[in-house]
Design an enzyme around this catalytic site. Sequence first.
Site, PDB file in Angstrom:
ATOM      1  N   SER A  12      89.630  35.628  77.133  1.00 44.19           N
ATOM      2  CA  SER A  12      90.176  36.467  76.055  1.00 44.19           C
ATOM      3  C   SER A  12      91.509  37.096  76.462  1.00 44.19           C
ATOM      4  O   SER A  12      92.392  37.291  75.613  1.00 44.19           O
ATOM      5  CB  SER A  12      89.174  37.537  75.623  1.00 44.19           C
ATOM      6  OG  SER A  12      89.037  38.547  76.595  1.00 44.19           O
ATOM      7  N   ASN A  13      91.687  37.405  77.744  1.00 44.95           N
ATOM      8  CA  ASN A  13      92.991  37.924  78.169  1.00 44.95           C
ATOM      9  C   ASN A  13      94.068  36.848  78.078  1.00 44.95           C
ATOM     10  O   ASN A  13      95.203  37.143  77.693  1.00 44.95           O
ATOM     11  CB  ASN A  13      92.909  38.506  79.581  1.00 44.95           C
ATOM     12  CG  ASN A  13      92.463  39.953  79.579  1.00 44.95           C
ATOM     13  OD1 ASN A  13      93.189  40.825  79.130  1.00 44.95           O
ATOM     14  ND2 ASN A  13      91.237  40.194  80.037  1.00 44.95           N
ATOM     15  N   ILE A  85      88.034  35.831  95.437  1.00 49.76           N
ATOM     16  CA  ILE A  85      88.928  36.572  96.319  1.00 49.76           C
ATOM     17  C   ILE A  85      89.893  35.575  96.967  1.00 49.76           C
ATOM     18  O   ILE A  85      89.479  34.505  97.423  1.00 49.76           O
ATOM     19  CB  ILE A  85      88.118  37.337  97.380  1.00 49.76           C
ATOM     20  CG1 ILE A  85      87.246  38.393  96.688  1.00 49.76           C
ATOM     21  CG2 ILE A  85      89.031  37.971  98.413  1.00 49.76           C
ATOM     22  CD1 ILE A  85      86.252  39.075  97.613  1.00 49.76           C
ATOM     23  N   LEU A  86      91.174  35.932  96.985  1.00 53.18           N
ATOM     24  CA  LEU A  86      92.213  35.054  97.528  1.00 53.18           C
ATOM     25  C   LEU A  86      92.511  35.429  98.980  1.00 53.18           C
ATOM     26  O   LEU A  86      92.461  36.603  99.353  1.00 53.18           O
ATOM     27  CB  LEU A  86      93.470  35.171  96.667  1.00 53.18           C
ATOM     28  CG  LEU A  86      93.251  34.682  95.221  1.00 53.18           C
ATOM     29  CD1 LEU A  86      94.315  35.236  94.286  1.00 53.18           C
ATOM     30  CD2 LEU A  86      93.201  33.159  95.164  1.00 53.18           C
ATOM     31  N   HIS A 102      92.456  44.447  86.330  1.00 49.22           N
ATOM     32  CA  HIS A 102      91.154  44.824  86.876  1.00 49.22           C
ATOM     33  C   HIS A 102      90.490  45.817  85.924  1.00 49.22           C
ATOM     34  O   HIS A 102      91.131  46.772  85.491  1.00 49.22           O
ATOM     35  CB  HIS A 102      91.331  45.456  88.258  1.00 49.22           C
ATOM     36  CG  HIS A 102      90.039  45.880  88.870  1.00 49.22           C
ATOM     37  ND1 HIS A 102      89.179  44.981  89.453  1.00 49.22           N
ATOM     38  CD2 HIS A 102      89.438  47.092  88.938  1.00 49.22           C
ATOM     39  CE1 HIS A 102      88.098  45.632  89.877  1.00 49.22           C
ATOM     40  NE2 HIS A 102      88.238  46.911  89.580  1.00 49.22           N
ATOM     41  N   THR A 134      97.733  42.056  96.534  1.00 47.84           N
ATOM     42  CA  THR A 134      98.042  41.997  97.967  1.00 47.84           C
ATOM     43  C   THR A 134      96.795  41.489  98.692  1.00 47.84           C
ATOM     44  O   THR A 134      95.766  41.229  98.068  1.00 47.84           O
ATOM     45  CB  THR A 134      98.422  43.395  98.495  1.00 47.84           C
ATOM     46  OG1 THR A 134      97.300  44.268  98.300  1.00 47.84           O
ATOM     47  CG2 THR A 134      99.640  43.955  97.765  1.00 47.84           C
ATOM     48  N   LEU A 137      91.876  43.669  98.661  1.00 46.48           N
ATOM     49  CA  LEU A 137      91.306  43.495  97.326  1.00 46.48           C
ATOM     50  C   LEU A 137      91.494  44.730  96.442  1.00 46.48           C
ATOM     51  O   LEU A 137      91.087  45.830  96.818  1.00 46.48           O
ATOM     52  CB  LEU A 137      89.804  43.192  97.475  1.00 46.48           C
ATOM     53  CG  LEU A 137      89.075  42.834  96.189  1.00 46.48           C
ATOM     54  CD1 LEU A 137      89.533  41.494  95.663  1.00 46.48           C
ATOM     55  CD2 LEU A 137      87.572  42.837  96.413  1.00 46.48           C
ATOM     56  N   ASP A 138      92.093  44.527  95.270  1.00 48.27           N
ATOM     57  CA  ASP A 138      92.230  45.577  94.246  1.00 48.27           C
ATOM     58  C   ASP A 138      92.997  46.802  94.758  1.00 48.27           C
ATOM     59  O   ASP A 138      92.770  47.921  94.289  1.00 48.27           O
ATOM     60  CB  ASP A 138      90.843  46.000  93.701  1.00 48.27           C
ATOM     61  CG  ASP A 138      90.134  44.871  92.966  1.00 48.27           C
ATOM     62  OD1 ASP A 138      90.822  44.007  92.404  1.00 48.27           O
ATOM     63  OD2 ASP A 138      88.895  44.853  92.970  1.00 48.27           O
ATOM     64  N   GLU A 167      92.711  46.140  77.612  1.00 43.09           N
ATOM     65  CA  GLU A 167      93.258  45.072  78.457  1.00 43.09           C
ATOM     66  C   GLU A 167      94.186  44.171  77.644  1.00 43.09           C
ATOM     67  O   GLU A 167      95.258  43.769  78.099  1.00 43.09           O
ATOM     68  CB  GLU A 167      92.132  44.226  79.068  1.00 43.09           C
ATOM     69  CG  GLU A 167      91.247  44.968  80.049  1.00 43.09           C
ATOM     70  CD  GLU A 167      90.213  44.058  80.706  1.00 43.09           C
ATOM     71  OE1 GLU A 167      90.549  42.906  81.041  1.00 43.09           O
ATOM     72  OE2 GLU A 167      89.059  44.498  80.884  1.00 43.09           O
TER      73      GLU A 167
HETATM   74  N1  NHR Z   1      92.560  38.511  95.982  1.00 40.91           N
HETATM   75  C1  NHR Z   1      93.263  39.364  96.724  1.00 40.91           C
HETATM   76  N2  NHR Z   1      93.655  38.941  97.938  1.00 40.91           N
HETATM   77  N3  NHR Z   1      93.598  40.608  96.319  1.00 40.91           N
HETATM   78  C2  NHR Z   1      93.202  41.029  95.104  1.00 40.91           C
HETATM   79  O1  NHR Z   1      93.533  42.250  94.714  1.00 40.91           O
HETATM   80  C3  NHR Z   1      92.442  40.181  94.263  1.00 40.91           C
HETATM   81  C4  NHR Z   1      92.135  38.894  94.754  1.00 40.91           C
HETATM   82  C5  NHR Z   1      91.372  38.004  93.983  1.00 40.91           C
HETATM   83  C6  NHR Z   1      90.891  38.390  92.760  1.00 40.91           C
HETATM   84  C7  NHR Z   1      90.524  40.090  90.994  1.00 40.91           C
HETATM   85  C8  NHR Z   1      89.385  41.087  91.309  1.00 40.91           C
HETATM   86  C9  NHR Z   1      89.058  41.920  90.067  1.00 40.91           C
HETATM   87  O2  NHR Z   1      89.951  42.212  89.260  1.00 40.91           O
HETATM   88  C10 NHR Z   1      91.165  39.674  92.278  1.00 40.91           C
HETATM   89  C11 NHR Z   1      91.950  40.562  93.007  1.00 40.91           C
HETATM   90  C12 NHR Z   1      86.711  38.676  92.534  1.00 40.91           C
HETATM   91  C13 NHR Z   1      85.966  39.483  93.373  1.00 40.91           C
HETATM   92  C14 NHR Z   1      84.789  38.917  94.149  1.00 40.91           C
HETATM   93  O3  NHR Z   1      84.073  39.652  94.825  1.00 40.91           O
HETATM   94  C15 NHR Z   1      86.336  40.807  93.513  1.00 40.91           C
HETATM   95  C16 NHR Z   1      87.429  41.299  92.836  1.00 40.91           C
HETATM   96  C17 NHR Z   1      88.187  40.489  91.994  1.00 40.91           C
HETATM   97  C18 NHR Z   1      87.822  39.173  91.841  1.00 40.91           C
HETATM   98  N4  NHR Z   1      84.546  37.583  94.107  1.00 40.91           N
HETATM   99  C19 NHR Z   1      83.474  36.875  94.830  1.00 40.91           C
HETATM  100  C20 NHR Z   1      84.056  36.097  96.026  1.00 40.91           C
HETATM  101  O4  NHR Z   1      83.272  35.888  96.978  1.00 40.91           O
HETATM  102  C21 NHR Z   1      82.794  35.852  93.959  1.00 40.91           C
HETATM  103  C22 NHR Z   1      82.149  36.452  92.758  1.00 40.91           C
HETATM  104  C23 NHR Z   1      81.747  35.398  91.729  1.00 40.91           C
HETATM  105  O5  NHR Z   1      82.084  34.207  91.862  1.00 40.91           O
HETATM  106  O6  NHR Z   1      81.107  35.799  90.735  1.00 40.91           O
HETATM  107  O7  NHR Z   1      85.205  35.621  95.966  1.00 40.91           O
HETATM  108  O8  NHR Z   1      87.893  42.356  89.908  1.00 40.91           O
HETATM  109  C1  GAR Z   2      88.127  41.097  81.980  1.00 35.87           C
HETATM  110  O1  GAR Z   2      87.487  42.299  81.649  1.00 35.87           O
HETATM  111  C2  GAR Z   2      88.860  41.247  83.302  1.00 35.87           C
HETATM  112  O2  GAR Z   2      89.450  42.494  83.480  1.00 35.87           O
HETATM  113  C3  GAR Z   2      87.733  41.063  84.262  1.00 35.87           C
HETATM  114  O3  GAR Z   2      86.923  40.046  83.706  1.00 35.87           O
HETATM  115  C4  GAR Z   2      87.098  40.010  82.297  1.00 35.87           C
HETATM  116  C5  GAR Z   2      87.596  38.645  81.918  1.00 35.87           C
HETATM  117  O4  GAR Z   2      87.569  38.480  80.529  1.00 35.87           O
HETATM  118  N1  GAR Z   2      88.199  40.663  85.556  1.00 35.87           N
HETATM  119  C6  GAR Z   2      87.436  40.745  86.630  1.00 35.87           C
HETATM  120  O5  GAR Z   2      86.338  41.273  86.608  1.00 35.87           O
HETATM  121  C7  GAR Z   2      88.025  40.124  87.857  1.00 35.87           C
HETATM  122  N2  GAR Z   2      87.064  40.150  88.896  1.00 35.87           N
HETATM  123  P1  GAR Z   2      88.347  37.271  79.848  1.00 35.87           P
HETATM  124  O6  GAR Z   2      87.936  36.002  80.574  1.00 35.87           O
HETATM  125  O7  GAR Z   2      87.828  37.278  78.445  1.00 35.87           O
HETATM  126  O8  GAR Z   2      89.817  37.549  79.936  1.00 35.87           O
END
Ligand code: NHR
Ligand code: GAR
Length: 203
Positions: A12-13, A85-86, A102, A134, A137-138, A167
């Site tokens: 949706s985003n 996570i990257l 986020h 960066t 994370l977050d 968002e």
């Molecule tokens: N990577 C880095 N290095 N830094 C950030 O700030 C990042 C990132 C990758 C993704 C989005 C983030 C969010 O907006 C994001 C920010 C995934 C997880 C997570 O725990 C946490 C935060 C975000 C995205 N992922 C699990 C993992 O092991 C898998 C979870 C799943 O597949 O459902 O990668 O929330």
């Molecule tokens: C959004 O709320 C976004 O902020 C969140 O997932 C939803 C995605 O919706 N992102 C995270 O939680 C990243 N870990 P969308 O697929 O409809 O855009």
Amino acid sequence: MSVVVLLSGRGSNLRALVEAGIPVSGVISNVAGAGGLAIAAARGIPAQTIAHRDFASREAFDAALAAAIDGLAPKLVALAGFMRILTPGFAQRYAGRLVNIHPSLLPSFTGLDTHARAIAAGVKLHGCTVHFVTAELDHGPIIAQAAVPVRGDDTPDTLAARVLREEHALYPRALRWFLDGRLVLENGQVRVKGGDAQAFFAA
Ligand code: NHR
Ligand code: GAR
């Protein structure tokens, strides 16, 4: 001047960005069948899946992701519901041109399940944050935030819907600033040239 969107789900985003006129030139999903792939296809945007499950390590997945992104030569890479996570190496490679939305008011509620955790904590304001990505994370520099009230009868789903509406307004606005060259990063803080508001409040 284009943007590549990375996503894992519904999309949706992505749709909000495209409908606001953000020039999205490619979409990459780490999950086959993600809704965002169909949204891209319906609009003629090239979309591909790079399934993290096909790779033995995070480094190998991120290398494949980077190769696909570089093939599209975007000005900006935008995470939109991207759930992997990257690695620090990936974050470094795209430093200053990698952003995320986020679903919380950072630095509160980093990580996952933000809406349920906000309700459990009893906070009265929640929202969303657009930030540079960066290695930590977050925790990257904050570009813009939108706040919404948390109501006494909210469930994670009702709260998520209220945040998601914000968002869809906040992310296009922030990416437009970036594409117009209006974001200035100084001492880890982001400012918008021209002084546009970076904080929004939805009643
Ligand atoms: N990577 C880095 N290095 N830094 C950030 O700030 C990042 C990132 C990758 C993704 C989005 C983030 C969010 O907006 C994001 C920010 C995934 C997880 C997570 O725990 C946490 C935060 C975000 C995205 N992922 C699990 C993992 O092991 C898998 C979870 C799943 O597949 O459902 O990668 O929330
Ligand atoms: C959004 O709320 C976004 O902020 C969140 O997932 C939803 C995605 O919706 N992102 C995270 O939680 C990243 N870990 P969308 O697929 O409809 O855009």
